[in-house]
Write a protein that holds these residues in place. Structure first.
Motif, mmCIF file in Angstrom:
data_model
loop_
_atom_site.group_PDB
_atom_site.id
_atom_site.type_symbol
_atom_site.label_atom_id
_atom_site.label_comp_id
_atom_site.label_asym_id
_atom_site.label_seq_id
_atom_site.Cartn_x
_atom_site.Cartn_y
_atom_site.Cartn_z
ATOM 1 N N TYR A 113 0.865 -1.177 0.000
ATOM 2 C CA TYR A 113 0.000 0.000 0.000
ATOM 3 C C TYR A 113 0.901 1.226 0.000
ATOM 4 C CZ TYR A 113 -3.636 3.316 1.483
ATOM 5 O OH TYR A 113 -4.506 4.381 1.554
ATOM 6 N N SER A 114 0.930 1.939 -1.123
ATOM 7 C CA SER A 114 1.859 3.050 -1.242
ATOM 8 C C SER A 114 1.350 4.037 -2.269
ATOM 9 C CB SER A 114 3.259 2.532 -1.612
ATOM 10 O OG SER A 114 4.208 3.564 -1.554
ATOM 11 N N ARG A 115 2.241 4.933 -2.698
ATOM 12 C CA ARG A 115 1.915 5.924 -3.710
ATOM 13 C C ARG A 115 2.974 5.887 -4.804
ATOM 14 N NH1 ARG A 115 1.855 11.399 -0.504
ATOM 15 N NH2 ARG A 115 0.401 10.147 0.736
ATOM 16 N N LEU A 116 2.646 6.464 -5.954
ATOM 17 C CA LEU A 116 3.530 6.380 -7.112
ATOM 18 C C LEU A 116 4.878 7.026 -6.859
ATOM 19 C CD1 LEU A 116 1.013 7.116 -10.011
ATOM 20 C CD2 LEU A 116 1.885 4.903 -9.271
ATOM 21 N N SER A 117 4.923 8.093 -6.070
ATOM 22 C CA SER A 117 6.189 8.790 -5.827
ATOM 23 C C SER A 117 7.166 7.938 -5.036
ATOM 24 C CB SER A 117 5.933 10.107 -5.086
ATOM 25 O OG SER A 117 5.320 9.874 -3.826
ATOM 26 N N VAL A 118 6.662 6.897 -4.360
ATOM 27 C CA VAL A 118 7.522 5.949 -3.662
ATOM 28 C C VAL A 118 7.818 4.744 -4.551
ATOM 29 C CG1 VAL A 118 7.667 4.364 -1.700
ATOM 30 C CG2 VAL A 118 6.768 6.678 -1.376
ATOM 31 N N ILE A 119 6.817 4.294 -5.282
ATOM 32 C CA ILE A 119 6.992 3.107 -6.125
ATOM 33 C C ILE A 119 8.011 3.355 -7.222
ATOM 34 C CG2 ILE A 119 5.832 1.586 -7.778
ATOM 35 C CD1 ILE A 119 3.286 1.932 -6.090
ATOM 36 N N GLY A 120 7.957 4.528 -7.869
ATOM 37 C CA GLY A 120 8.868 4.830 -8.975
ATOM 38 C C GLY A 120 10.327 4.626 -8.620
ATOM 39 N N PRO A 121 10.834 5.256 -7.560
ATOM 40 C CA PRO A 121 12.246 5.076 -7.193
ATOM 41 C C PRO A 121 12.609 3.649 -6.793
ATOM 42 C CG PRO A 121 11.360 7.059 -6.165
ATOM 43 C CD PRO A 121 10.202 6.314 -6.744
#
Length: 326
Positions: free
Chosen positions: A179-187
């Protein structure tokens, strides 16, 4: 005026005994969140891959560090929802209000039975091998890593959390539900693609519908899905969009994911839709009423996102069967 559902929740939360006619048998009770009949043929074996159960807190107390207090919605209510939506299977996910205590989820798995239910647990650093084995025996098939809890949005901290979770899973045939957001998933894309266990992103991987499929980070999710390294839950449309009740701006996100790889998608209602957003006028111990969501309409949206019946049936039946070992 409080609804019957809210009145029940308040009474149970305060340990009060309700009087009235006996409850109807499981499967015969009403499902108040299903207000619209599903218009497409729901295939046998269809699965709702993201729900929570919130039984009587007198028996299953909430975690003291929770951010909100949800209404009571026990396994009996979940079974009524299953019947109303003509679904045969379900995945119960331990919500953040219980911390690392999975007792409520395990009780739901026990009551619904192994033919119908699987679960996703939340564990902590002290959760040992014996407890993990007991969770697997009870029907747990993955662990949830909540990178949103307590405002943890740092990719470096998230990377450590993922590594720790993988080490705890060990050789068990489980997955990581993130459960996260794209700004964390991308890196974290490179790390996520190299993990030795499947990764499942909650709720459109945290994408915001208003920003469309070209928003930063969403292409990284599409690449992971396309390569088969990650799964995405087509769930929580109301989390991605404020255009209720049909959330039309979610459709491009869903169709982009289907185009990337329909074999890595599952659907979930996110029932019972607790309002988990912190509010300045509400303490964590105050009852947070559930959101007004029509679960029949939510399932019906799948036919809009995936008009091809064969692909839609795959998302509802075959994909969950593989991912959750039904």
């Amino acid at each position: 005026m409080l609804s019957r559902r809210q009145t029940l929740a308040l009474a149970l939360a305060n340990g009060l005994a309700l009087t009235g006619p006996p409850a109807r048998a499981a499967g015969q009770a009403a499902a108040p969140t299903v207000k619209t009949a599903v218009s497409f043929p729901v295939p046998p074996g269809a699965c709702d891959c993201h729900v929570h159960v919130i039984p009587d807190p007198a028996k299953f107390p909430f975690w003291e560090g929770r951010a909100y207090t949800p209404p009571v919605d026990p396994p009996e209510s979940l079974l009524a929802l299953q019947h109303a939506l003509k679904l045969d299977r379900v995945v119960i996910v331990t919500p953040s209000v219980y911390g690392t205590d999975n007792a409520a989820t395990l009780d739901g798995l026990r009551l619904l039975g192994p033919e119908r239910a699987r679960g996703v647990a939340v564990i902590g650093p002290r959760t040992g091998p014996a407890e993990l084995d007991a969770l697997a025996q009870a029907g747990i098939r993955g662990i949830r890593v909540n990178l949103e809890q307590a405002g943890v949005f740092d990719p470096a901290a998230s990377a450590k959390a993922l590594d720790s979770a993988v080490q705890q899973i060990g050789q068990r045939p489980w997955h990581l539900q993130v459960y996260s957001r794209l700004s964390v998933i991308g890196p974290l894309k490179q790390q996520l693609s190299a993990l030795p266990v499947p990764v499942v992103f909650d709720h459109f991987a945290g994408a915001q519908a208003a920003l469309g499929p070209d928003q930063p980070g969403f292409n990284d999710v599409l690449d992971l899905v396309r390569s088969g390294k990650a799964w995405v839950k087509l769930s929580g449309a109301y989390r991605a969009s404020d255009k209720a009740p049909d959330y039309p701006d979610v459709t491009p996100l869903a169709r982009a994911l289907v185009a990337a790889n329909p074999d890595r998608l599952v659907w979930g209602s996110d029932w019972p839709h607790p309002d988990s957003v912190p509010r300045p006028d509400r303490k964590p111990t105050d009852l947070a009423p559930a959101q007004d969501v029509d679960d029949g309409r939510l399932l019906d949206l799948l036919a809009v996102w995936v008009p091809e019946r064969a692909i839609r049936d795959r998302i509802l039946v075959e994909n969950p069967k593989r991912l959750y070992d039904f």
